[in-house]
Scaffold this motif. Structure first.
Motif, PDB file in Angstrom:
ATOM      1  N   GLY A   1       0.971  -1.209  -0.305  1.00  0.00           N
ATOM      2  CA  GLY A   1       0.173  -0.159   0.113  1.00  0.00           C
ATOM      3  C   GLY A   1       0.747   1.220  -0.047  1.00  0.00           C
ATOM      4  O   GLY A   1       1.852   1.252  -0.607  1.00  0.00           O
ATOM      5  N   LEU A   2       0.395   2.181   0.630  1.00  0.00           N
ATOM      6  CA  LEU A   2       0.717   3.590   0.476  1.00  0.00           C
ATOM      7  C   LEU A   2       2.026   3.686   1.518  1.00  0.00           C
ATOM      8  O   LEU A   2       1.922   4.636   2.419  1.00  0.00           O
ATOM      9  CB  LEU A   2      -0.138   4.670   0.767  1.00  0.00           C
ATOM     10  N   THR A   3       3.150   3.052   1.121  1.00  0.00           N
ATOM     11  CA  THR A   3       4.478   3.230   1.995  1.00  0.00           C
ATOM     12  C   THR A   3       5.137   4.635   1.560  1.00  0.00           C
ATOM     13  O   THR A   3       4.852   5.048   0.409  1.00  0.00           O
ATOM     14  CB  THR A   3       5.379   2.207   1.599  1.00  0.00           C
ATOM     15  N   PRO A   4       6.118   4.875   2.043  1.00  0.00           N
ATOM     16  CA  PRO A   4       7.022   6.110   1.695  1.00  0.00           C
ATOM     17  C   PRO A   4       7.522   5.897   0.446  1.00  0.00           C
ATOM     18  O   PRO A   4       7.609   7.034  -0.198  1.00  0.00           O
ATOM     19  CB  PRO A   4       8.145   6.313   2.837  1.00  0.00           C
ATOM     20  N   SER A   5       7.981   4.792   0.048  1.00  0.00           N
ATOM     21  CA  SER A   5       8.401   4.660  -1.379  1.00  0.00           C
ATOM     22  C   SER A   5       7.483   4.740  -2.308  1.00  0.00           C
ATOM     23  O   SER A   5       7.729   5.312  -3.545  1.00  0.00           O
ATOM     24  CB  SER A   5       9.261   3.340  -1.675  1.00  0.00           C
ATOM     25  N   ALA A   6       6.079   4.252  -2.234  1.00  0.00           N
ATOM     26  CA  ALA A   6       5.166   4.363  -3.118  1.00  0.00           C
ATOM     27  C   ALA A   6       4.655   5.706  -3.254  1.00  0.00           C
ATOM     28  O   ALA A   6       4.530   6.416  -4.510  1.00  0.00           O
ATOM     29  CB  ALA A   6       3.858   3.650  -2.681  1.00  0.00           C
ATOM     30  N   LEU A   7       4.819   6.528  -1.947  1.00  0.00           N
ATOM     31  CA  LEU A   7       4.336   7.838  -2.102  1.00  0.00           C
ATOM     32  C   LEU A   7       5.415   8.907  -2.872  1.00  0.00           C
ATOM     33  O   LEU A   7       4.975   9.639  -3.757  1.00  0.00           O
ATOM     34  CB  LEU A   7       4.260   8.579  -0.747  1.00  0.00           C
ATOM     35  N   ALA A   8       6.717   8.535  -2.529  1.00  0.00           N
ATOM     36  CA  ALA A   8       7.835   9.254  -3.277  1.00  0.00           C
ATOM     37  C   ALA A   8       7.572   8.868  -4.695  1.00  0.00           C
ATOM     38  O   ALA A   8       7.608   9.882  -5.729  1.00  0.00           O
ATOM     39  CB  ALA A   8       9.005   8.854  -2.882  1.00  0.00           C
ATOM     40  N   ALA A   9       7.134   7.790  -5.324  1.00  0.00           N
ATOM     41  CA  ALA A   9       7.106   7.316  -6.767  1.00  0.00           C
ATOM     42  C   ALA A   9       5.882   8.224  -7.358  1.00  0.00           C
ATOM     43  O   ALA A   9       5.781   8.827  -8.388  1.00  0.00           O
ATOM     44  CB  ALA A   9       6.650   5.982  -6.940  1.00  0.00           C
ATOM     45  N   ARG A  10       4.732   8.267  -6.517  1.00  0.00           N
ATOM     46  CA  ARG A  10       3.480   8.858  -6.899  1.00  0.00           C
ATOM     47  C   ARG A  10       3.802  10.389  -7.147  1.00  0.00           C
ATOM     48  O   ARG A  10       3.352  11.067  -8.089  1.00  0.00           O
ATOM     49  CB  ARG A  10       2.286   8.410  -6.003  1.00  0.00           C
TER      50      ARG A  10
ATOM     51  N   LEU B   1       6.156  22.816   0.928  1.00  0.00           N
ATOM     52  CA  LEU B   1       5.807  21.470   1.112  1.00  0.00           C
ATOM     53  C   LEU B   1       5.529  21.204  -0.536  1.00  0.00           C
ATOM     54  O   LEU B   1       4.174  20.640  -0.704  1.00  0.00           O
ATOM     55  CB  LEU B   1       5.135  20.854   1.930  1.00  0.00           C
ATOM     56  N   THR B   2       6.249  21.475  -1.465  1.00  0.00           N
ATOM     57  CA  THR B   2       5.945  20.879  -2.861  1.00  0.00           C
ATOM     58  C   THR B   2       6.200  19.289  -3.110  1.00  0.00           C
ATOM     59  O   THR B   2       6.750  18.554  -2.354  1.00  0.00           O
ATOM     60  CB  THR B   2       6.836  21.569  -3.978  1.00  0.00           C
ATOM     61  N   PRO B   3       5.440  18.712  -4.046  1.00  0.00           N
ATOM     62  CA  PRO B   3       5.799  17.354  -4.510  1.00  0.00           C
ATOM     63  C   PRO B   3       7.310  16.990  -4.365  1.00  0.00           C
ATOM     64  O   PRO B   3       7.568  15.819  -3.789  1.00  0.00           O
ATOM     65  CB  PRO B   3       5.293  17.272  -5.769  1.00  0.00           C
ATOM     66  N   SER B   4       8.040  17.832  -4.716  1.00  0.00           N
ATOM     67  CA  SER B   4       9.670  17.506  -5.014  1.00  0.00           C
ATOM     68  C   SER B   4      10.250  17.439  -3.491  1.00  0.00           C
ATOM     69  O   SER B   4      10.824  16.462  -3.343  1.00  0.00           O
ATOM     70  CB  SER B   4      10.287  18.530  -5.774  1.00  0.00           C
ATOM     71  N   ALA B   5       9.625  18.428  -2.668  1.00  0.00           N
ATOM     72  CA  ALA B   5      10.125  18.513  -1.210  1.00  0.00           C
ATOM     73  C   ALA B   5       9.622  17.159  -0.626  1.00  0.00           C
ATOM     74  O   ALA B   5      10.443  16.591   0.197  1.00  0.00           O
ATOM     75  CB  ALA B   5       9.657  19.669  -0.592  1.00  0.00           C
ATOM     76  N   LEU B   6       8.414  16.923  -0.973  1.00  0.00           N
ATOM     77  CA  LEU B   6       7.644  15.558  -0.161  1.00  0.00           C
ATOM     78  C   LEU B   6       8.509  14.212  -0.656  1.00  0.00           C
ATOM     79  O   LEU B   6       8.880  13.454   0.165  1.00  0.00           O
ATOM     80  CB  LEU B   6       6.156  15.628  -0.400  1.00  0.00           C
ATOM     81  N   ALA B   7       8.741  14.414  -1.891  1.00  0.00           N
ATOM     82  CA  ALA B   7       9.549  13.020  -2.184  1.00  0.00           C
ATOM     83  C   ALA B   7      10.917  13.013  -1.464  1.00  0.00           C
ATOM     84  O   ALA B   7      11.292  11.976  -1.413  1.00  0.00           O
ATOM     85  CB  ALA B   7       9.719  13.071  -3.886  1.00  0.00           C
TER      86      ALA B   7
ATOM     87  N   GLY C   1      14.107  14.131  -5.110  1.00  0.00           N
ATOM     88  CA  GLY C   1      13.230  15.355  -5.341  1.00  0.00           C
ATOM     89  C   GLY C   1      13.478  16.092  -6.590  1.00  0.00           C
ATOM     90  O   GLY C   1      12.532  16.717  -7.087  1.00  0.00           O
ATOM     91  N   LEU C   2      14.518  16.018  -7.488  1.00  0.00           N
ATOM     92  CA  LEU C   2      14.673  16.309  -8.678  1.00  0.00           C
ATOM     93  C   LEU C   2      13.977  15.531  -9.536  1.00  0.00           C
ATOM     94  O   LEU C   2      13.948  16.146 -10.772  1.00  0.00           O
ATOM     95  CB  LEU C   2      16.261  16.653  -8.791  1.00  0.00           C
ATOM     96  N   LEU C   3      13.853  14.499  -9.476  1.00  0.00           N
ATOM     97  CA  LEU C   3      13.317  13.458 -10.444  1.00  0.00           C
ATOM     98  C   LEU C   3      11.896  13.767 -11.101  1.00  0.00           C
ATOM     99  O   LEU C   3      11.503  13.545 -12.224  1.00  0.00           O
ATOM    100  CB  LEU C   3      13.089  11.790  -9.912  1.00  0.00           C
TER     101      LEU C   3
END
Lengths: 259, 259, 259, 259
Positions: free
Chosen positions: B65-74, D66-72, D91-93
């Motif tokens: 489910g929505l783990t940190p790695s899944a969230l970073a990817a999304r 807290l933009t998507p890149s900062a969150l990733a 974050g850059l990806l």
């Protein structure tokens, strides 16, 4: 606001659910990697002869030595051996329009070609449509994916094997035929026939299996990930990173090279 | 200068060789993904009951489910949908000492503990050695890997399933027992018993199979790669990235949120 | 639950705030990149002579040709030219314990050494403490960061320039001296004197400026990012990626090379 | 085979050269970061008023919370704190076609529009051409970059500041005017006027400065890299990663949340 949830899985204090299945009781030790992958990615286990096809695709694309993605991984590992995930990620980042991502583009292109094909099109009609399609893409300066290889200039050795697997499993369909028509057209219109390459065959297979085009790139990413782990392990026991760097420096005589 | 070559593979004009096998004639359509992975990574196909063990490990770690790695990817996919490989890579980059990489650390730790164990150590002696090991690591402020879970506080549901698979396949050995001793020690010395978690079980399995510790992290990277493809596909059909961002912005009332 | 907010910034419908400043009215066109970076990273603009020091550090580490990070970026660009951010990210991923991350490790090491130094330590006492520190790390098999270079074996040309900048700006302090003592110790205890390298000098500068050690790695990531953009641009106009790949393939005579 | 060399730099035993300059003697302590960046990227230092323009662009895009890149980046750091370069890379990806990469696309689009503009075109002619261009892109389902913002619906506050900087420095040219014509056209043809956003203004600035379009994305990557270092540092002292994860889990009531 959209609800933020995934159909892929969730966890309670006592259980972990993946696509509605109890991970510990119904999946671990009971399904294999391929079924689990299909479950997570598509929400269902393999059907029909999909497993053989997927295995064939993943075996095809896993690795074949010192490709740019393997080199990027090894050069990254040289600087950050404590973070092998970064080396693997670096290796995957090149899976774009030119290399592995081309499989997805081939799938999309073949689906596009096939759309304009009347039902029960005969070979001749097929060739006409493929010819028009080929010409249109050339005029629009769009890449024709899946053709040609700059090492296997007389034909990519993987193609007969992939065709045979597709035929044996009942997935040698209209997209495979479209890919072959494009190869024929290349011989008729161009200076020399451009043989189907791995991107073309995998693209045709994914299309004939009616899987989402994204999966053409997805399966290669997963499989190449395994290949990159192989490169990282080899780099641990017999490193090449520094020698690669030195080799490059030596190409420009102005550089001193590491002693 | 070291010769720059890999034992993994090479290509001639006519053939592709992987670990000495002809890819087109001997591997495609003839071996499955797991055997190919072992061939590329270790230079040999599965032996004994390794296949079941590897499947069990990879099924365990693929996704939940929505783990940190899944969230970073999304969140990465939200900004660069044309480069899904970048979203997958972003998801893998967090596989470090805290999450998936902890499996490698558990393998290394268990091998270290077992080294100081006399042959034919009885349960009591084992407990003594595990206790000393546990205390030493606490004093040296080293993490004791493989214990405790902040959701599955009463026990990680995956552990009995993984133990059963290991026993069934003949890989329930000294590293599994070491991991269990550490769990017992945690109950004796600490405020509450810390149950074995997935990192601990997978670490024990990889160690009892005598595979390279790097492979503990490697197998999780490959399998998690499949999980991330699942998230990317779901993001294509029912996106959450923007909603995730908005949800975060809303936590700080000073922010305006996207309309 | 912790509140999820950042002191870095937030947006209203009408305004964007960064560290409490109105981005549009108070920052754009009014502060330069270095001040903005300090503001975002540390919450304050440059103080004292920090700007000159930071410029010197960033100029030092930006680029010097075909390093492993530049090669990883170029090889990634070859496969995915549509996603140059992925090439840049691949290049940054090797900034670990061996290369650029070593600057952070040097800062931490020097702060550690200096902790055990009595106030007003004379040169002799300093050398004694540095000697003990050096020996302890050797015994514990810990890297001594900041010493030695395998190209600039007689001394890294950047060090005098960085020392001069540090002296001129009033940041030639106890950490610089500690680094120099370690160089001296290496000559006394080892086979040959290991000259300070860029990681050592930058580590000393960051420590003498009393900046967070993370910033030693951080500044190099930012500056190297600029270097990698340079490599991507050059790759666009005079590509080397394919030639790099071919060069590597040619090292193993079993390989056919792209025609 | 192409020679493998770069004009960016090389190293001898005694010296390091960057774009032909001696790094230690001519650059460190003598040029600032912006000049060094221009030297590495374009082979020349800043000319005219470029420095102010580049500073303004980099200040604009560095960070705003807290933009998507900062969150990733933060979610990646949670799993792998030992490899902050991986968090920054994650974050850059996401700097792709939707977010930061859009600046490059805007530059390219504006150059394209301006190509069909006769010399000395008056306002009316300009509006006609922009209108045709706008309609053509809509018909071809091509994105019109640089317009609209879903938070700053009444106008992006950065635009007047960037326009003022461009005018002050003599870079308020035909691409800026083209961008403004597109804004006007959006109000005439659409339901509501879409104000210029940061991608549009930066795209116009890069185009009016006659810099390579790639640099529009490149400058944002460098500057955002600094922003991400800020997020990593904040994450070290007041972490949000775990709270972010919990917040997401809590959106689906089926999930248990970390205790």
């Amino acid at each position: 606001m959209n609800p933020i949830k995934t159909e892929i899985g969730y966890c309670t204090t006592e259980r972990i659910y993946v696509r509605g299945h109890d991970l510990a009781n119904d999946l671990i030790g009971k399904v294999d990697f391929i079924d689990m992958m299909m479950l997570v990615v598509l929400g269902r286990k393999c059907e029909g002869n999909e497993r053989d096809m997927i295995n064939a695709i993943m075996v095809t694309v896993m690795d074949h030595g010192l490709t740019p993605s393997a080199l990027a991984a090894r050069l990254t590992y040289l600087g950050a051996p404590e973070a092998m995930q970064a080396a693997v990620a670096a290796g995957l980042l090149g899976a774009g329009s030119v290399f592995l991502g081309a499989m997805e583009n081939a799938t999309l292109m073949l689906r596009d070609l096939v759309k304009s094909l009347p039902e029960n099109a005969g070979d001749e009609q097929f060739l006409d449509i493929a010819t028009a399609f080929y010409k249109d893409r050339r005029v629009a300066r769009q890449t024709i994916y899946g053709l040609g290889h700059n090492i296997h200039v007389n034909g990519d050795p993987r193609i007969p094997a992939l065709r045979e697997v597709s035929q044996r499993n009942g997935y040698y369909g209209v997209h495979w035929r479209a890919m072959e028509q494009l190869e024929a057209v290349s011989g008729i219109l161009g200076k020399r026939r451009l043989p189907i390459n791995a991107a073309g065959a995998v693209g045709a297979m994914v299309a004939d299996m009616q899987l989402p085009p994204t999966l053409a790139r997805g399966l290669t990413l997963i499989s190449r990930c395994a290949g990159l782990i192989g490169h990282v392990l080899e780099e641990q026991s017999s490193p090449t990173g520094q020698a690669l760097w030195d080799l490059v420096l030596r190409q420009d005589p102005r550089n001193a090279v590491h002693s």
